[in-house]
Write a protein that holds these residues in place. Structure first.
Motif, PDB file in Angstrom:
ATOM      1  N   LEU A  23       0.834  -1.202   0.000  1.00 10.27           N
ATOM      2  CA  LEU A  23       0.000   0.000   0.000  1.00 10.27           C
ATOM      3  C   LEU A  23       0.872   1.257   0.000  1.00 10.27           C
ATOM      4  CD1 LEU A  23      -2.946   0.892  -0.011  1.00 10.27           C
ATOM      5  CD2 LEU A  23      -2.869   0.903   2.488  1.00 10.27           C
ATOM      6  N   ALA A  24       2.001   1.213   0.702  1.00 11.92           N
ATOM      7  CA  ALA A  24       2.944   2.333   0.648  1.00 11.92           C
ATOM      8  C   ALA A  24       3.517   2.479  -0.758  1.00 11.92           C
ATOM      9  CB  ALA A  24       4.061   2.134   1.670  1.00 11.92           C
ATOM     10  N   GLY A  25       3.690   1.368  -1.458  1.00 15.35           N
ATOM     11  CA  GLY A  25       4.128   1.425  -2.853  1.00 15.35           C
ATOM     12  C   GLY A  25       3.092   2.079  -3.750  1.00 15.35           C
ATOM     13  N   VAL A  26       1.818   1.803  -3.490  1.00 19.54           N
ATOM     14  CA  VAL A  26       0.733   2.475  -4.225  1.00 19.54           C
ATOM     15  C   VAL A  26       0.838   3.979  -4.004  1.00 19.54           C
ATOM     16  CG1 VAL A  26      -1.774   2.782  -4.383  1.00 19.54           C
ATOM     17  CG2 VAL A  26      -0.822   0.492  -4.188  1.00 19.54           C
ATOM     18  N   ALA A  27       1.097   4.370  -2.753  1.00 18.08           N
ATOM     19  CA  ALA A  27       1.235   5.792  -2.423  1.00 18.08           C
ATOM     20  C   ALA A  27       2.388   6.414  -3.201  1.00 18.08           C
ATOM     21  CB  ALA A  27       1.451   5.968  -0.918  1.00 18.08           C
ATOM     22  N   ALA A  28       3.503   5.707  -3.263  1.00 17.54           N
ATOM     23  CA  ALA A  28       4.670   6.233  -3.978  1.00 17.54           C
ATOM     24  C   ALA A  28       4.361   6.418  -5.467  1.00 17.54           C
ATOM     25  CB  ALA A  28       5.862   5.301  -3.790  1.00 17.54           C
ATOM     26  N   LEU A  29       3.702   5.440  -6.072  1.00 19.74           N
ATOM     27  CA  LEU A  29       3.376   5.559  -7.492  1.00 19.74           C
ATOM     28  C   LEU A  29       2.355   6.663  -7.746  1.00 19.74           C
ATOM     29  CD1 LEU A  29       3.293   1.840  -8.691  1.00 19.74           C
ATOM     30  CD2 LEU A  29       5.141   3.516  -8.874  1.00 19.74           C
ATOM     31  N   ALA A  30       1.420   6.854  -6.817  1.00 18.80           N
ATOM     32  CA  ALA A  30       0.453   7.953  -6.961  1.00 18.80           C
ATOM     33  C   ALA A  30       1.174   9.298  -6.923  1.00 18.80           C
ATOM     34  CB  ALA A  30      -0.606   7.874  -5.868  1.00 18.80           C
ATOM     35  N   LEU A  31       2.158   9.409  -6.057  1.00 22.81           N
ATOM     36  CA  LEU A  31       2.907  10.671  -5.970  1.00 22.81           C
ATOM     37  C   LEU A  31       3.766  10.887  -7.211  1.00 22.81           C
ATOM     38  CD1 LEU A  31       3.805  10.619  -2.184  1.00 22.81           C
ATOM     39  CD2 LEU A  31       2.041  11.957  -3.334  1.00 22.81           C
ATOM     40  N   VAL A  32       4.329   9.827  -7.765  1.00 24.45           N
ATOM     41  CA  VAL A  32       5.080   9.950  -9.021  1.00 24.45           C
ATOM     42  C   VAL A  32       4.143  10.398 -10.139  1.00 24.45           C
ATOM     43  CG1 VAL A  32       6.333   8.638 -10.793  1.00 24.45           C
ATOM     44  CG2 VAL A  32       6.889   8.325  -8.382  1.00 24.45           C
ATOM     45  N   SER A  33       2.950   9.838 -10.168  1.00 23.74           N
ATOM     46  CA  SER A  33       1.962  10.243 -11.170  1.00 23.74           C
ATOM     47  C   SER A  33       1.615  11.717 -11.030  1.00 23.74           C
ATOM     48  CB  SER A  33       0.709   9.381 -11.025  1.00 23.74           C
ATOM     49  OG  SER A  33      -0.260   9.782 -11.953  1.00 23.74           O
ATOM     50  N   ALA A  34       1.482  12.179  -9.800  1.00 29.33           N
ATOM     51  CA  ALA A  34       1.168  13.592  -9.559  1.00 29.33           C
ATOM     52  C   ALA A  34       2.289  14.498 -10.047  1.00 29.33           C
ATOM     53  CB  ALA A  34       0.902  13.825  -8.076  1.00 29.33           C
ATOM     54  N   VAL A  35       3.523  14.138  -9.747  1.00 27.72           N
ATOM     55  CA  VAL A  35       4.661  14.952 -10.192  1.00 27.72           C
ATOM     56  C   VAL A  35       4.709  14.997 -11.710  1.00 27.72           C
ATOM     57  CG1 VAL A  35       7.187  15.070 -10.242  1.00 27.72           C
ATOM     58  CG2 VAL A  35       6.021  14.620  -8.091  1.00 27.72           C
ATOM     59  N   GLY A  36       4.517  13.836 -12.351  1.00 27.91           N
ATOM     60  CA  GLY A  36       4.470  13.819 -13.814  1.00 27.91           C
ATOM     61  C   GLY A  36       3.348  14.680 -14.355  1.00 27.91           C
ATOM     62  N   GLY A  37       2.193  14.634 -13.688  1.00 24.76           N
ATOM     63  CA  GLY A  37       1.056  15.453 -14.107  1.00 24.76           C
ATOM     64  C   GLY A  37       1.358  16.938 -14.018  1.00 24.76           C
ATOM     65  N   PHE A  38       2.001  17.341 -12.922  1.00 26.12           N
ATOM     66  CA  PHE A  38       2.365  18.761 -12.774  1.00 26.12           C
ATOM     67  C   PHE A  38       3.302  19.198 -13.894  1.00 26.12           C
ATOM     68  CE2 PHE A  38       1.494  18.175  -8.050  1.00 26.12           C
ATOM     69  CZ  PHE A  38       0.285  18.855  -8.099  1.00 26.12           C
ATOM     70  N   PHE A  39       4.249  18.334 -14.266  1.00 25.17           N
ATOM     71  CA  PHE A  39       5.172  18.680 -15.342  1.00 25.17           C
ATOM     72  C   PHE A  39       4.513  18.648 -16.716  1.00 25.17           C
ATOM     73  CE2 PHE A  39       8.553  17.810 -12.245  1.00 25.17           C
ATOM     74  CZ  PHE A  39       9.375  18.895 -12.497  1.00 25.17           C
ATOM     75  N   ALA A  40       3.473  17.854 -16.886  1.00 23.02           N
ATOM     76  CA  ALA A  40       2.821  17.710 -18.189  1.00 23.02           C
ATOM     77  C   ALA A  40       1.772  18.784 -18.463  1.00 23.02           C
ATOM     78  CB  ALA A  40       2.178  16.331 -18.298  1.00 23.02           C
ATOM     79  N   VAL A  41       1.364  19.546 -17.448  1.00 23.87           N
ATOM     80  CA  VAL A  41       0.282  20.540 -17.620  1.00 23.87           C
ATOM     81  C   VAL A  41       0.548  21.507 -18.773  1.00 23.87           C
ATOM     82  CG1 VAL A  41      -0.855  22.523 -16.543  1.00 23.87           C
ATOM     83  CG2 VAL A  41      -0.686  20.374 -15.307  1.00 23.87           C
ATOM     84  N   PRO A  42       1.718  22.160 -18.859  1.00 20.07           N
ATOM     85  CA  PRO A  42       1.899  23.130 -19.951  1.00 20.07           C
ATOM     86  C   PRO A  42       1.807  22.495 -21.344  1.00 20.07           C
ATOM     87  CG  PRO A  42       3.620  23.373 -18.299  1.00 20.07           C
ATOM     88  CD  PRO A  42       2.861  22.143 -17.951  1.00 20.07           C
ATOM     89  N   GLU A  43       2.462  21.364 -21.532  1.00 22.52           N
ATOM     90  CA  GLU A  43       2.449  20.702 -22.839  1.00 22.52           C
ATOM     91  C   GLU A  43       1.058  20.182 -23.171  1.00 22.52           C
ATOM     92  OE1 GLU A  43       4.940  17.210 -25.192  1.00 22.52           O
ATOM     93  OE2 GLU A  43       5.445  17.695 -23.121  1.00 22.52           O
ATOM     94  N   PHE A  44       0.370  19.604 -22.174  1.00 27.94           N
ATOM     95  CA  PHE A  44      -0.976  19.077 -22.373  1.00 27.94           C
ATOM     96  C   PHE A  44      -1.939  20.205 -22.752  1.00 27.94           C
ATOM     97  CE2 PHE A  44      -5.021  17.266 -20.696  1.00 27.94           C
ATOM     98  CZ  PHE A  44      -5.053  16.118 -21.458  1.00 27.94           C
ATOM     99  N   SER A  45      -1.845  21.329 -22.041  1.00 32.60           N
ATOM    100  CA  SER A  45      -2.709  22.481 -22.337  1.00 32.60           C
ATOM    101  C   SER A  45      -2.462  22.999 -23.744  1.00 32.60           C
ATOM    102  CB  SER A  45      -2.449  23.610 -21.340  1.00 32.60           C
ATOM    103  OG  SER A  45      -2.797  23.221 -20.060  1.00 32.60           O
ATOM    104  N   TYR A  46      -1.197  23.146 -24.100  1.00 31.96           N
ATOM    105  CA  TYR A  46      -0.849  23.661 -25.421  1.00 31.96           C
ATOM    106  C   TYR A  46      -1.393  22.758 -26.524  1.00 31.96           C
ATOM    107  CZ  TYR A  46       1.924  24.736 -29.523  1.00 31.96           C
ATOM    108  OH  TYR A  46       2.320  25.031 -30.806  1.00 31.96           O
ATOM    109  N   LEU A  47      -1.168  21.438 -26.382  1.00 26.61           N
ATOM    110  CA  LEU A  47      -1.601  20.511 -27.425  1.00 26.61           C
ATOM    111  C   LEU A  47      -3.121  20.437 -27.537  1.00 26.61           C
ATOM    112  CD1 LEU A  47       0.998  17.647 -26.890  1.00 26.61           C
ATOM    113  CD2 LEU A  47       0.862  19.251 -28.812  1.00 26.61           C
ATOM    114  N   LYS A  48      -3.810  20.433 -26.405  1.00 33.34           N
ATOM    115  CA  LYS A  48      -5.276  20.386 -26.444  1.00 33.34           C
ATOM    116  C   LYS A  48      -5.850  21.684 -27.007  1.00 33.34           C
ATOM    117  CE  LYS A  48      -6.282  16.321 -25.030  1.00 33.34           C
ATOM    118  NZ  LYS A  48      -6.963  15.373 -25.888  1.00 33.34           N
ATOM    119  N   GLY A  49      -5.246  22.811 -26.665  1.00 31.14           N
ATOM    120  CA  GLY A  49      -5.689  24.097 -27.204  1.00 31.14           C
ATOM    121  C   GLY A  49      -5.466  24.190 -28.708  1.00 31.14           C
ATOM    122  N   ARG A  50      -4.328  23.695 -29.158  1.00 34.82           N
ATOM    123  CA  ARG A  50      -4.030  23.704 -30.583  1.00 34.82           C
ATOM    124  C   ARG A  50      -4.956  22.764 -31.345  1.00 34.82           C
ATOM    125  NH1 ARG A  50       1.835  22.241 -32.618  1.00 34.82           N
ATOM    126  NH2 ARG A  50       0.801  20.648 -33.811  1.00 34.82           N
TER     127      ARG A  50
END
Length: 166
Positions: A23-50
């Motif tokens: 379960l702690a491993g699930v927590a770690a992967l969820a946090l990695v997903s969140a960090v990736g999501g924060f980094f992907a916001v600008p590119e995701f927004s740009y591509l969806k807007g375009r």
């Protein structure tokens, strides 16, 4: 005056110990997903807007991914707290962990089926890898915490707590 002595609560069985670590491993992967999501916001927004040729769509896509990342942080913190409480033999945490694992399994199956975030290739691949990892860890934790040795331990802890009450 007589004092009633109760037997100490039994030691945490290996199945419950391993379930809390998964379960702690699930927590770690969820946090990695969140960090990736924060980094992907600008590119995701740009591509969806375009793609939609609309700045409103870009903003909405960015807010949606940001919301997903914030929820992933919250879920990760919840799983980490539950893992800690299970290691301390909390019966309520075991029940909540079962619910959290079930939600995680359903959500990640849905994420894999829908293929979300594919417009940002690196984040889509990261999401798939993390979803499979969270599926495996969630299922493993759920099974280990439901084994008879784990159930028996938490039942014995609950019974010991009931005996201590006046």
């Amino acid at each position: 005056m007589t004092t009633m002595r109760t037997a100490p609560a039994p030691a945490l069985p290996p199945s419950a110990f391993a379930g809390s670590y998964l379960l702690a491993g699930v927590a770690a992967l969820a946090l990695v997903s969140a960090v990736g999501g924060f980094f992907a916001v600008p590119e995701f927004s740009y591509l969806k807007g375009r793609q939609a040729q609309d700045n409103g769509a870009a903003a909405l896509a960015g807010v949606g991914l940001l919301g997903f990342a914030v929820l992933a942080v919250g879920f990760g913190v919840l799983c980490l707290l539950l893992a800690f409480l299970i290691a301390r033999s909390s019966t309520g945490a075991r029940v909540l962990a079962g619910i959290a694992c079930g939600v995680s399994i359903c959500f990640n199956i849905g994420l894999l089926a829908v293929g979300a975030f594919q417009s940002v290739p690196w984040y889509g691949e990261l999401s798939r890898i993390l979803a499979v990892g969270m599926l495996l860890l969630s299922a493993g934790s759920l099974v280990l915490l439901a084994l008879p040795s784990s159930r028996g331990h938490f039942r014995a802890v609950r019974d010991a707590q009931l005996l201590r009450q006046p």
